[in-house]
Design a protein around this motif. Sequence first.
Motif, PDB file in Angstrom:
ATOM      1  N   LEU A  15      36.176  27.551  26.138  1.00  0.00           N
ATOM      2  CA  LEU A  15      36.653  28.628  24.958  1.00  0.00           C
ATOM      3  C   LEU A  15      35.371  28.071  23.629  1.00  0.00           C
ATOM      4  CD1 LEU A  15      40.676  27.993  24.761  1.00  0.00           C
ATOM      5  CD2 LEU A  15      39.240  30.354  25.288  1.00  0.00           C
ATOM      6  N   ARG A  16      34.809  27.381  23.933  1.00  0.00           N
ATOM      7  CA  ARG A  16      34.102  26.677  22.470  1.00  0.00           C
ATOM      8  C   ARG A  16      32.325  28.155  22.705  1.00  0.00           C
ATOM      9  NH1 ARG A  16      31.934  20.676  22.084  1.00  0.00           N
ATOM     10  NH2 ARG A  16      30.112  22.213  20.539  1.00  0.00           N
ATOM     11  N   GLY A  34      34.737  26.702  11.306  1.00  0.00           N
ATOM     12  CA  GLY A  34      33.764  25.867  11.239  1.00  0.00           C
ATOM     13  C   GLY A  34      33.617  25.039  12.194  1.00  0.00           C
ATOM     14  N   MET A  35      33.239  23.827  12.473  1.00  0.00           N
ATOM     15  CA  MET A  35      32.859  22.648  14.030  1.00  0.00           C
ATOM     16  C   MET A  35      34.352  21.686  13.020  1.00  0.00           C
ATOM     17  SD  MET A  35      31.009  23.162  16.122  1.00  0.00           S
ATOM     18  CE  MET A  35      30.870  21.873  16.616  1.00  0.00           C
ATOM     19  N   VAL A  62      34.546  16.454  19.821  1.00  0.00           N
ATOM     20  CA  VAL A  62      33.695  17.804  18.705  1.00  0.00           C
ATOM     21  C   VAL A  62      34.826  18.787  19.185  1.00  0.00           C
ATOM     22  CG1 VAL A  62      31.565  16.223  17.182  1.00  0.00           C
ATOM     23  CG2 VAL A  62      32.029  17.916  19.571  1.00  0.00           C
ATOM     24  N   GLY A  63      34.554  20.476  18.107  1.00  0.00           N
ATOM     25  CA  GLY A  63      34.857  21.548  18.530  1.00  0.00           C
ATOM     26  C   GLY A  63      34.495  22.633  18.097  1.00  0.00           C
ATOM     27  N   GLU A  64      35.406  23.455  17.995  1.00  0.00           N
ATOM     28  CA  GLU A  64      35.012  24.633  17.122  1.00  0.00           C
ATOM     29  C   GLU A  64      36.663  25.204  16.781  1.00  0.00           C
ATOM     30  OE1 GLU A  64      31.209  26.235  19.491  1.00  0.00           O
ATOM     31  OE2 GLU A  64      33.063  27.832  19.138  1.00  0.00           O
ATOM     32  N   VAL A  65      37.030  25.248  15.118  1.00  0.00           N
ATOM     33  CA  VAL A  65      38.203  25.254  14.453  1.00  0.00           C
ATOM     34  C   VAL A  65      37.693  27.227  14.220  1.00  0.00           C
ATOM     35  CG1 VAL A  65      39.748  25.289  13.413  1.00  0.00           C
ATOM     36  CG2 VAL A  65      38.582  23.320  13.528  1.00  0.00           C
ATOM     37  N   ASP A  96      46.314  17.400  13.402  1.00  0.00           N
ATOM     38  CA  ASP A  96      45.032  18.047  11.594  1.00  0.00           C
ATOM     39  C   ASP A  96      44.315  17.669  11.954  1.00  0.00           C
ATOM     40  OD1 ASP A  96      47.098  18.629   9.760  1.00  0.00           O
ATOM     41  OD2 ASP A  96      47.407  16.757   9.029  1.00  0.00           O
ATOM     42  N   ILE A  97      42.715  18.712  12.161  1.00  0.00           N
ATOM     43  CA  ILE A  97      41.600  18.233  12.393  1.00  0.00           C
ATOM     44  C   ILE A  97      41.049  18.131  11.344  1.00  0.00           C
ATOM     45  CG2 ILE A  97      39.636  20.116  13.394  1.00  0.00           C
ATOM     46  CD1 ILE A  97      41.944  18.838  15.386  1.00  0.00           C
ATOM     47  N   ALA A  98      39.927  17.112  11.073  1.00  0.00           N
ATOM     48  CA  ALA A  98      38.858  17.249  10.164  1.00  0.00           C
ATOM     49  C   ALA A  98      37.941  18.276   9.944  1.00  0.00           C
ATOM     50  CB  ALA A  98      38.443  15.904  10.745  1.00  0.00           C
ATOM     51  N   VAL A  99      37.653  19.346   8.956  1.00  0.00           N
ATOM     52  CA  VAL A  99      36.259  20.305   8.539  1.00  0.00           C
ATOM     53  C   VAL A  99      36.104  20.224   7.677  1.00  0.00           C
ATOM     54  CG1 VAL A  99      36.571  22.546   9.829  1.00  0.00           C
ATOM     55  CG2 VAL A  99      38.116  22.541  10.673  1.00  0.00           C
ATOM     56  N   GLN A 100      35.137  20.217   7.887  1.00  0.00           N
ATOM     57  CA  GLN A 100      33.339  20.139   6.772  1.00  0.00           C
ATOM     58  C   GLN A 100      34.638  19.829   5.577  1.00  0.00           C
ATOM     59  OE1 GLN A 100      33.127  24.515   6.570  1.00  0.00           O
ATOM     60  NE2 GLN A 100      31.850  24.561   8.227  1.00  0.00           N
ATOM     61  N   GLY A 101      35.156  18.412   5.953  1.00  0.00           N
ATOM     62  CA  GLY A 101      35.299  17.257   4.796  1.00  0.00           C
ATOM     63  C   GLY A 101      36.683  18.039   4.260  1.00  0.00           C
ATOM     64  N   GLY A 102      37.312  18.323   4.788  1.00  0.00           N
ATOM     65  CA  GLY A 102      38.742  18.652   4.385  1.00  0.00           C
ATOM     66  C   GLY A 102      39.337  18.562   5.587  1.00  0.00           C
ATOM     67  N   THR A 103      41.018  19.096   5.867  1.00  0.00           N
ATOM     68  CA  THR A 103      41.135  19.036   6.824  1.00  0.00           C
ATOM     69  C   THR A 103      42.211  20.300   7.199  1.00  0.00           C
ATOM     70  OG1 THR A 103      43.092  18.016   5.899  1.00  0.00           O
ATOM     71  CG2 THR A 103      42.032  16.830   7.547  1.00  0.00           C
ATOM     72  N   VAL A 104      41.961  20.956   8.895  1.00  0.00           N
ATOM     73  CA  VAL A 104      42.524  22.592   8.832  1.00  0.00           C
ATOM     74  C   VAL A 104      43.652  21.244  10.300  1.00  0.00           C
ATOM     75  CG1 VAL A 104      42.346  24.199   9.454  1.00  0.00           C
ATOM     76  CG2 VAL A 104      41.056  23.693   8.441  1.00  0.00           C
ATOM     77  N   THR A 105      45.168  22.061   9.984  1.00  0.00           N
ATOM     78  CA  THR A 105      46.807  21.938  10.861  1.00  0.00           C
ATOM     79  C   THR A 105      45.703  23.145  11.950  1.00  0.00           C
ATOM     80  OG1 THR A 105      48.065  21.343   9.322  1.00  0.00           O
ATOM     81  CG2 THR A 105      48.607  22.023  11.184  1.00  0.00           C
ATOM     82  N   CYS A 106      45.804  22.683  13.169  1.00  0.00           N
ATOM     83  CA  CYS A 106      45.750  23.547  13.595  1.00  0.00           C
ATOM     84  C   CYS A 106      46.079  23.483  15.563  1.00  0.00           C
ATOM     85  CB  CYS A 106      43.948  23.337  14.556  1.00  0.00           C
ATOM     86  SG  CYS A 106      43.028  23.363  13.711  1.00  0.00           S
ATOM     87  N   LEU A 107      46.216  23.970  16.391  1.00  0.00           N
ATOM     88  CA  LEU A 107      46.354  24.582  17.793  1.00  0.00           C
ATOM     89  C   LEU A 107      45.688  23.627  17.939  1.00  0.00           C
ATOM     90  CD1 LEU A 107      48.334  25.278  19.778  1.00  0.00           C
ATOM     91  CD2 LEU A 107      47.572  27.425  19.488  1.00  0.00           C
ATOM     92  N   VAL A 108      46.447  22.657  19.003  1.00  0.00           N
ATOM     93  CA  VAL A 108      44.772  22.383  20.393  1.00  0.00           C
ATOM     94  C   VAL A 108      45.875  22.078  21.516  1.00  0.00           C
ATOM     95  CG1 VAL A 108      43.756  20.332  20.982  1.00  0.00           C
ATOM     96  CG2 VAL A 108      44.631  20.752  18.698  1.00  0.00           C
ATOM     97  N   TYR A 109      45.193  22.572  22.351  1.00  0.00           N
ATOM     98  CA  TYR A 109      45.374  22.770  24.123  1.00  0.00           C
ATOM     99  C   TYR A 109      45.298  20.859  24.611  1.00  0.00           C
ATOM    100  CZ  TYR A 109      46.129  27.356  23.987  1.00  0.00           C
ATOM    101  OH  TYR A 109      47.368  28.790  23.272  1.00  0.00           O
ATOM    102  N   GLU A 110      46.187  20.285  24.634  1.00  0.00           N
ATOM    103  CA  GLU A 110      46.546  18.684  25.285  1.00  0.00           C
ATOM    104  C   GLU A 110      46.559  18.662  26.095  1.00  0.00           C
ATOM    105  OE1 GLU A 110      47.347  14.361  23.889  1.00  0.00           O
ATOM    106  OE2 GLU A 110      48.792  16.136  23.473  1.00  0.00           O
ATOM    107  N   VAL A 111      45.896  18.101  27.590  1.00  0.00           N
ATOM    108  CA  VAL A 111      45.839  18.503  28.610  1.00  0.00           C
ATOM    109  C   VAL A 111      47.260  17.409  28.787  1.00  0.00           C
ATOM    110  CG1 VAL A 111      44.424  16.774  29.450  1.00  0.00           C
ATOM    111  CG2 VAL A 111      45.111  18.098  31.307  1.00  0.00           C
TER     112      VAL A 111
END
Length: 133
Positions: A15-16, A34-35, A62-65, A96-111
Amino acid sequence: MPQAPERHVFVYGTLRRGGRNDINRLQPPPEYVGMGEVRGVLYHIDWYPGLTLGGEEAVTVVGEVYRITPELEAVLDEIEQIVPGADSEYFKREVDIAVQGGTVTCLVYEVNPARVKDRQVIGHGDWIVFHTS
């Protein structure tokens, strides 16, 4: 009609941007934030990867948000073959994903861990680098 709450997704594989299922080609279009980075183990399943979160072998993945709509989330669920119960290929997680010096709560598709038995571990956390090398 109330507006749906803002939601973010962390994409680490096909999806990237530039990937086989590039999220930027989907509708309605996402908004790039961001990354991002998360700790986990990345596996080579076939033409796509799978991520398990955390673990003793964890590396920085690493991934994209992106900011997404509920309509796009439904499209992503279909791509990731989300089904009820323990047989789903992926499970949706809020992380919680680290994004550009902060954190963003994200949906992650975990296998699903059952899907990665005997699969190749990608020793670093970048599917694009692995896939193009």
